[in-house]
Design an enzyme around this catalytic site. Structure first.
Site, PDB file in Angstrom:
ATOM      1  N   SER A 180       0.750  -1.338   0.014  1.00 35.32           N
ATOM      2  CA  SER A 180       0.419   0.209   0.106  1.00 35.32           C
ATOM      3  C   SER A 180       1.395   1.073   0.004  1.00 35.32           C
ATOM      4  O   SER A 180       1.559   1.271  -1.091  1.00 35.32           O
ATOM      5  CB  SER A 180      -1.308   0.081   1.389  1.00 35.32           C
ATOM      6  N   THR A 181       0.923   2.378   1.139  1.00 34.97           N
ATOM      7  CA  THR A 181       1.513   2.949   1.181  1.00 34.97           C
ATOM      8  C   THR A 181       3.669   2.976   1.061  1.00 34.97           C
ATOM      9  O   THR A 181       3.665   2.383   1.837  1.00 34.97           O
ATOM     10  CB  THR A 181       0.856   4.893   1.808  1.00 34.97           C
ATOM     11  N   HIS A 206      -2.651  -0.894  -3.358  1.00 39.26           N
ATOM     12  CA  HIS A 206      -3.544  -0.637  -3.192  1.00 39.26           C
ATOM     13  C   HIS A 206      -3.155   1.028  -3.701  1.00 39.26           C
ATOM     14  O   HIS A 206      -2.219   1.953  -3.688  1.00 39.26           O
ATOM     15  CB  HIS A 206      -3.236   0.410  -1.580  1.00 39.26           C
ATOM     16  N   MET A 299       0.034   1.186   5.574  1.00 39.18           N
ATOM     17  CA  MET A 299      -1.387   1.423   6.143  1.00 39.18           C
ATOM     18  C   MET A 299      -2.077   0.658   6.478  1.00 39.18           C
ATOM     19  O   MET A 299      -2.713   0.102   5.554  1.00 39.18           O
ATOM     20  CB  MET A 299      -1.309   2.763   6.665  1.00 39.18           C
ATOM     21  N   ASP A 302      -4.819  -4.717   6.260  1.00 38.87           N
ATOM     22  CA  ASP A 302      -5.238  -5.409   4.835  1.00 38.87           C
ATOM     23  C   ASP A 302      -3.575  -6.692   4.919  1.00 38.87           C
ATOM     24  O   ASP A 302      -3.047  -6.313   4.190  1.00 38.87           O
ATOM     25  CB  ASP A 302      -5.207  -4.762   3.168  1.00 38.87           C
TER      26      ASP A 302
END
Length: 359
Positions: A180-181, A206, A299, A302
């Site tokens: 993600s991030t 993401h 973050m 997931d």
């Protein structure tokens, strides 16, 4: 940050749209510990930053006097501050948004060209979570997902749990990665190290709809393997990495001697679509011990539950270490749940994968 430290979380909104600036103030100021300052362009923003250093910057890309990308580069080179891009760029502008992520932006919000106020109001919860998460990002000076609001669902809504494996299945090896991030740069570093005959790879990053194709194409130009946005029915073969399309879940299937992917709709899982948990559960069921799962910077949580399912199915599991993560959220949660066999710095992950999956 009027948060336990007794100070406010200072957010600077830099956007030439008065509607966006006013809406951001209205939405974020609902939080008692968030203080919002706005600027109509980067030059005004620089003056305000000299008065008070922001903890997070919400930045548009298209503005007068200085564009957002130039401003982002300046921030990251001189005094890195977490930046969330809030862009109304359409798909043809995806390249600019990807460049912003490469330059150090930690998240992207895709705002529409019309109905921006309503869109931001509907996304208030996700926006607030994004700002809070960005405030804890670990940044480095540059050398050069959306979250969904609403009830948090697990992977059961897309793929029922269970250990059933196909009656006939391949013994080919496969890698499943969730990020993600900060994941765009982590994935680039990992995939660039892969040789042309590397095992097939399936990835959830993401990222908003419309950006995953541009991201995959960019990686495809740089890597020795083929990288593409996944389409329903695509085969997972050596030398190919498939990236889940934004706003759709991706599942791995095994049909006799071949792996392939299914692209499906459905509600967000762990507040994301695509969801790492959904991909990892499908890999656990389709590939079992023939897979390696990797959870990278990001973050939230997931992927933690899905990685545990992969481990329980016999797969080897890896987490990126805290020192090399932009946000040590997803790996930390996976480690806490006992889902991780190896914790490795980013530069060592590709080497580990190739040794582990050597034929």
């Amino acid at each position: 940050m009027e948060n336990g430290a007794g100070r406010f979380l200072n957010v600077l909104v830099v956007d030439d749209s008065a509607v966006v600036r006013q809406t951001m103030i209205a939405l974020l100021s609902r939080e008692k510990d968030i203080h919002v300052v706005t600027a109509a362009d980067p030059l005004i923003a620089i003056g305000k930053m000299q008065q008070t250093r922001p903890d997070v910057i919400l930045l548009d890309l298209e503005m007068p006097r200085m564009d957002g990308l130039t401003f982002l580069k300046k921030i990251m080179a001189e005094d890195p501050i977490p930046v969330v891009i809030c862009s109304s760029l359409a798909e043809e502008g995806s390249e600019a948004a990807l460049r912003a992520m490469e330059e150090g932006a930690v998240e992207i919000i895709t705002k529409p060209k019309m109905g921006v106020k309503d869109f931001l109001s509907e996304s208030a919860r996700a926006l607030t979570e994004m700002v809070r998460g960005a405030a804890h990002a670990r940044l480095r000076p540059s050398a050069s997902p959306l979250r969904s609001s609403g009830k948090k669902q697990n992977a059961d809504v897309i793929l029922p749990p269970g250990s059933r494996r196909p009656l006939t299945f391949t013994t080919d090896k496969i890698v499943a990665i969730g990020a993600s991030t900060g994941g765009t740069e982590a994935l680039r570093e990992c995939l660039e190290a892969m040789p042309p005959d590397a095992p097939g790879i399936v990835i959830v990053q993401h990222m908003p709809e419309g950006f995953t194709k541009a991201f995959a194409n960019r990686l495809n130009q740089r890597c020795g393997i083929e990288v593409k946005e996944a389409a329903h029915g695509d085969r997972v073969i050596p030398g190919r990495a498939l990236i889940a399309p934004g706003n759709h879940h991706m599942l791995l299937t095994c049909d006799g001697a071949h792996y392939a992917v299914e692209i499906v709709d459905g509600p967000p899982v762990s507040r994301h679509r695509p969801s790492v948990d959904v991909l990892f559960r499908s890999v656990a069921k389709a590939a079992g011990p023939n897979a390696v799962g990797v959870i990278m910077t990001g973050m939230g949580d997931d992927g933690a539950a899905g990685l545990l399912e992969m481990k329980q199915a016999g797969a080897t599991t890896v987490a990126q270490d805290e020192a090399t993560c932009i946000v040590f959220g997803m790996p930390k949660e996976a480690i806490a749940r006992g889902a991780v066999d190896e914790v490795l710095p980013l530069p060592l992950i590709s080497t580990f994968l190739l040794k582990k999956l050597a034929r």
